[in-house]
Write an enzyme that holds these catalytic residues in place. Structure first.
Site, PDB file in Angstrom:
ATOM      1  NE  ARG A  28      19.528  34.213  18.148  1.00 16.11           N
ATOM      2  CZ  ARG A  28      19.081  33.517  17.101  1.00 16.11           C
ATOM      3  NH1 ARG A  28      18.047  32.709  17.232  1.00 16.11           N
ATOM      4  NH2 ARG A  28      19.664  33.603  15.930  1.00 16.11           N
TER       5      ARG A  28
ATOM      6  CD  GLU B 259      20.214  28.548  22.344  1.00 14.89           C
ATOM      7  OE1 GLU B 259      19.028  28.679  22.694  1.00 14.89           O
ATOM      8  OE2 GLU B 259      20.590  28.481  21.167  1.00 14.89           O
TER       9      GLU B 259
ATOM     10  CD  GLN C  49      13.210  19.759  17.049  1.00 18.11           C
ATOM     11  OE1 GLN C  49      13.353  19.596  18.265  1.00 18.11           O
ATOM     12  NE2 GLN C  49      12.348  19.056  16.350  1.00 18.11           N
ATOM     13  CB  ALA C  50      12.158  26.842  15.637  1.00 17.29           C
ATOM     14  CG  PHE C  51      17.135  25.967  12.188  1.00 16.02           C
ATOM     15  CD1 PHE C  51      17.407  25.628  13.496  1.00 16.02           C
ATOM     16  CD2 PHE C  51      17.905  25.399  11.190  1.00 16.02           C
ATOM     17  CE1 PHE C  51      18.437  24.751  13.822  1.00 16.02           C
ATOM     18  CE2 PHE C  51      18.954  24.523  11.496  1.00 16.02           C
ATOM     19  CZ  PHE C  51      19.217  24.205  12.822  1.00 16.02           C
TER      20      PHE C  51
HETATM   21  P1  NAI Z   1      12.587  40.039  11.267  1.00 14.18           P
HETATM   22  O1  NAI Z   1      13.759  40.940  11.264  1.00 14.18           O
HETATM   23  O2  NAI Z   1      11.844  39.779   9.993  1.00 14.18           O
HETATM   24  O3  NAI Z   1      11.520  40.564  12.339  1.00 14.18           O
HETATM   25  C1  NAI Z   1      11.879  41.010  13.618  1.00 14.18           C
HETATM   26  C2  NAI Z   1      10.832  42.014  14.060  1.00 14.18           C
HETATM   27  O4  NAI Z   1      11.141  42.414  15.381  1.00 14.18           O
HETATM   28  C3  NAI Z   1      10.787  43.269  13.189  1.00 14.18           C
HETATM   29  O5  NAI Z   1       9.448  43.561  12.798  1.00 14.18           O
HETATM   30  C4  NAI Z   1      11.344  44.343  14.115  1.00 14.18           C
HETATM   31  O6  NAI Z   1      10.786  45.625  13.866  1.00 14.18           O
HETATM   32  C5  NAI Z   1      10.926  43.811  15.466  1.00 14.18           C
HETATM   33  N1  NAI Z   1      11.683  44.410  16.562  1.00 14.18           N
HETATM   34  C6  NAI Z   1      12.958  44.901  16.550  1.00 14.18           C
HETATM   35  N2  NAI Z   1      13.263  45.396  17.768  1.00 14.18           N
HETATM   36  C7  NAI Z   1      12.173  45.210  18.540  1.00 14.18           C
HETATM   37  C8  NAI Z   1      11.874  45.521  19.888  1.00 14.18           C
HETATM   38  N3  NAI Z   1      12.769  46.153  20.672  1.00 14.18           N
HETATM   39  N4  NAI Z   1      10.651  45.187  20.366  1.00 14.18           N
HETATM   40  C9  NAI Z   1       9.741  44.588  19.573  1.00 14.18           C
HETATM   41  N5  NAI Z   1       9.966  44.261  18.288  1.00 14.18           N
HETATM   42  C10 NAI Z   1      11.164  44.571  17.782  1.00 14.18           C
HETATM   43  O7  NAI Z   1      13.098  38.672  11.904  1.00 14.18           O
HETATM   44  P2  NAI Z   1      12.472  37.224  11.752  1.00 14.18           P
HETATM   45  O8  NAI Z   1      13.026  36.567  10.543  1.00 14.18           O
HETATM   46  O9  NAI Z   1      11.003  37.311  11.900  1.00 14.18           O
HETATM   47  O10 NAI Z   1      13.115  36.492  13.017  1.00 14.18           O
HETATM   48  C11 NAI Z   1      12.765  36.843  14.331  1.00 14.18           C
HETATM   49  C12 NAI Z   1      13.735  36.210  15.302  1.00 14.18           C
HETATM   50  O11 NAI Z   1      13.569  34.777  15.276  1.00 14.18           O
HETATM   51  C13 NAI Z   1      15.222  36.415  14.944  1.00 14.18           C
HETATM   52  O12 NAI Z   1      15.699  37.604  15.514  1.00 14.18           O
HETATM   53  C14 NAI Z   1      15.901  35.225  15.533  1.00 14.18           C
HETATM   54  O13 NAI Z   1      16.398  35.561  16.803  1.00 14.18           O
HETATM   55  C15 NAI Z   1      14.782  34.195  15.706  1.00 14.18           C
HETATM   56  N6  NAI Z   1      15.006  32.969  14.932  1.00 14.18           N
HETATM   57  C16 NAI Z   1      14.983  31.767  15.588  1.00 14.18           C
HETATM   58  C17 NAI Z   1      15.163  30.578  14.912  1.00 14.18           C
HETATM   59  C18 NAI Z   1      15.099  29.250  15.602  1.00 14.18           C
HETATM   60  O14 NAI Z   1      15.494  28.229  15.017  1.00 14.18           O
HETATM   61  N7  NAI Z   1      14.607  29.167  16.823  1.00 14.18           N
HETATM   62  C19 NAI Z   1      15.436  30.595  13.467  1.00 14.18           C
HETATM   63  C20 NAI Z   1      15.369  31.909  12.863  1.00 14.18           C
HETATM   64  C21 NAI Z   1      15.192  33.050  13.580  1.00 14.18           C
END
Ligand code: NAI
Length: 342
Positions: free
Chosen positions: A230, A259, A292-294
Site C-alpha cells: 500500500r 494514488e 497492477q500487481a494483482f
Molecule cells: P497477509 O494478511 O497474508 O499478510 C500480511 C502480513 O503482515 C501478516 O503476516 C501480518 O502478521 C503482517 N503484519 C501485520 N501488521 C504488521 C506490522 N505492523 N508490521 C509488520 N508486519 C505486519 O496479507 P497478504 O495477502 O500477504 O497481502 C499483503 C498486502 O499486500 C495487503 O495488505 C495488501 O495491502 C497488499 N496487496 C497488494 C496488491 C497489489 O495489487 N499491489 C494485491 C493484493 C494485496
C-alpha cells in the site's frame, strides 16, 4: 440480488458477469468510484462491490444504511479504505483474503529484475536500434540480502522466489510464525543489513509511513525499495529525498500514497498535478506501475469467484467466513467465521 459495482474496469466485467449470472446476482456496473457524491447510485441495491480506491467512510456507510444497502463486498484483500468500525451494526463487510499471492509476489520480482538489470532502459534503446550497453550495468541478486516486511501469503511466496535466486532472506513481522523457518530480525537489523527491502504488510495506523526519512537513513546506501503493498507505507517525499541524495539506489513502486485519483486512469496528454509522483517517475532509477500487481487472469477469476461466494454465503447462511469485523478477535479480521457478527 442486486449489487452496485463501483470503479468498474473493462477487465472486471467478464468474470463478474459470468459468476453473477450463474448465481442470480445482478451487478450494476458503474465506472465512477464510490464516495459520498456517488453513494446514491446504490439505492435499491442489497450491497455494493468495491475496490481499493473506493471510499467507504462513515458518511458513505450512513447513506447506504439509510437506503437499505446491507453489505460491502470488497473485491480485494486490503480494507484500509473501509471504516470497518463504523460499519459495525450497519453494513456487513466481506473481503477476498487471497486470490493469487503469486501474482503480487511475481510482480514484485518483475519490478526488481527490471530495475536492477535496467530492462526498462534497454527496451526503449533497442526499439530505437540503439544497441549500446553504456549505463546498463546491473548487479547479481545471488548472494544479496533481501529484507521482507510482512511474512503473510504474499511475503512468503516472495521469500521462496528470493531463496531460489540464492539470496539471503531476513524478515520482520509483527506476528512472526515461529515454525516457518524464516529468519526473523528486528526492523533496525533489517534496515541496516538489507540490500533490497520489499514491503508485504498491511497499511494500518502503525505501519503508516513506516518507511520515512528516519528509516531510510538507517538503510544501506544503494538500497532498493520495493512496494507492492500500500502506498502510504512509504512517505513519498522522504523517498524522493532519499533518491535525490543517492542514498536510495532504486525504488520499485506498484502503489503510491496519493494514488486514488490517479492510478487506473489514462492521464496521457494531461498535465500531472502531483509534483512528487511526477518527480519520482522522472528518475531513471524509479519504476512505477499503477497498482497492477494483482492483474493476472488467475487472480481476476479467483476474485470474482470468491466475491460471489461471499455474497451467496452471507445471504444463505447469515454469516460469511470472510467477513471483517473490528469486534471479533484481536485484529480487525472477524475470527468467528461461523456466526453473524451483528
Ligand atoms: P497477509 O494478511 O497474508 O499478510 C500480511 C502480513 O503482515 C501478516 O503476516 C501480518 O502478521 C503482517 N503484519 C501485520 N501488521 C504488521 C506490522 N505492523 N508490521 C509488520 N508486519 C505486519 O496479507 P497478504 O495477502 O500477504 O497481502 C499483503 C498486502 O499486500 C495487503 O495488505 C495488501 O495491502 C497488499 N496487496 C497488494 C496488491 C497489489 O495489487 N499491489 C494485491 C493484493 C494485496
Amino acid at each position: 440480488m442486486k449489487y452496485a459495482f463501483f470503479d468498474t474496469k473493462s477487465y472486471d466485467i467478464p468474470s463478474f458477469q459470468k459468476y453473477g449470472d450463474e448465481n442470480n446476482i445482478e451487478f450494476k456496473f458503474f465506472e465512477t468510484k464510490l464516495n459520498a457524491d456517488t453513494a446514491s447510485l446504490a439505492e435499491g441495491c442489497d450491497g455494493v462491490c468495491v475496490f481499493v480506491n473506493d471510499t467507504v467512510d462513515a458518511e458513505v456507510i450512513d447513506r447506504h444504511y439509510a437506503v437499505g444497502v446491507r453489505a460491502v463486498a470488497l473485491r480485494c484483500a486490503g480494507y484500509n479504505n473501509v471504516d470497518v468500525k463504523h460499519a459495525f451494526g450497519k453494513l456487513h463487510v466481506f473481503h477476498v483474503p487471497a486470490y493469487s499471492p503469486y501474482a503480487v509476489a511475481e510482480h514484485a520480482i518483475a519490478l526488481l529484475l527490471t530495475s536492477i538489470r535496467r530492462i526498462h532502459k534497454a527496451y526503449i534503446r533497442t526499439k530505437d536500434y540503439n544497441f549500446s550497453l553504456s549505463g546498463l550495468t546491473g548487479f547479481d541478486l545471488h548472494g544479496k540480502t533481501v529484507g521482507v516486511i510482512g511474512t503473510g501469503r504474499i511475503g512468503r511466496v516472495f521469500i521462496d522466489i528470493c531463496k531460489g535466486f540464492g539470496m539471503k532472506v531476513l524478515a520482520y513481522d509483527k506476528f512472526p510464525s515461529p515454525d516457518s523457518g524464516i529468519d526473523y530480525v528486528g526492523l533496525d537489523a533489517l534496515f541496516s543489513q538489507s540490500d533490497i527491502i520489499s514491503l508485504h504488510c498491511p497499511l494500518t495506523e502503525e505501519t503508516y509511513h513506516m518507511i520515512g526519512a528516519d528509516a531510510i537513513a538507517r538503510m544501506k546506501k544503494g538500497v532498493v525499495i520495493i512496494n507492492t503493498s500500500r502506498g502510504a507505507l512509504i512517505d513519498a517525499e522522504a523517498l524522493l529525498a532519499g533518491i535525490k541524495s543517492r542514498h536510495v539506489g532504486a525504488a520499485c513502486l506498484d502503489v503510491y500514497e496519493e494514488e486514488s485519483d490517479i492510478f487506473f486512469e489514462d492521464f496521457s496528454g494531461h498535465i500531472m498535478d502531483d509534483d512528487t509522483l511526477a518527480r519520482l517517475i522522472s528518475m531513471p532509477n524509479v519504476i512505477v506501475t499503477s497498482h497492477q500487481a494483482f492483474l493476472t487472469e488467475e487472480a481476476l477469476n479467483n476474485i470474482a469467484e470468491t466475491t460471489v461466494g461471499n455474497i451467496l454465503e452471507f445471504s444463505e447462511k447469515g454469516y460469511c467466513e470472510n467477513e471483517l469485523c473490528y469486534r471479533c478477535g484481536k485484529t480487525e479480521s472477524c475470527k468467528n467465521g461461523k456466526r453473524r457478527c451483528f
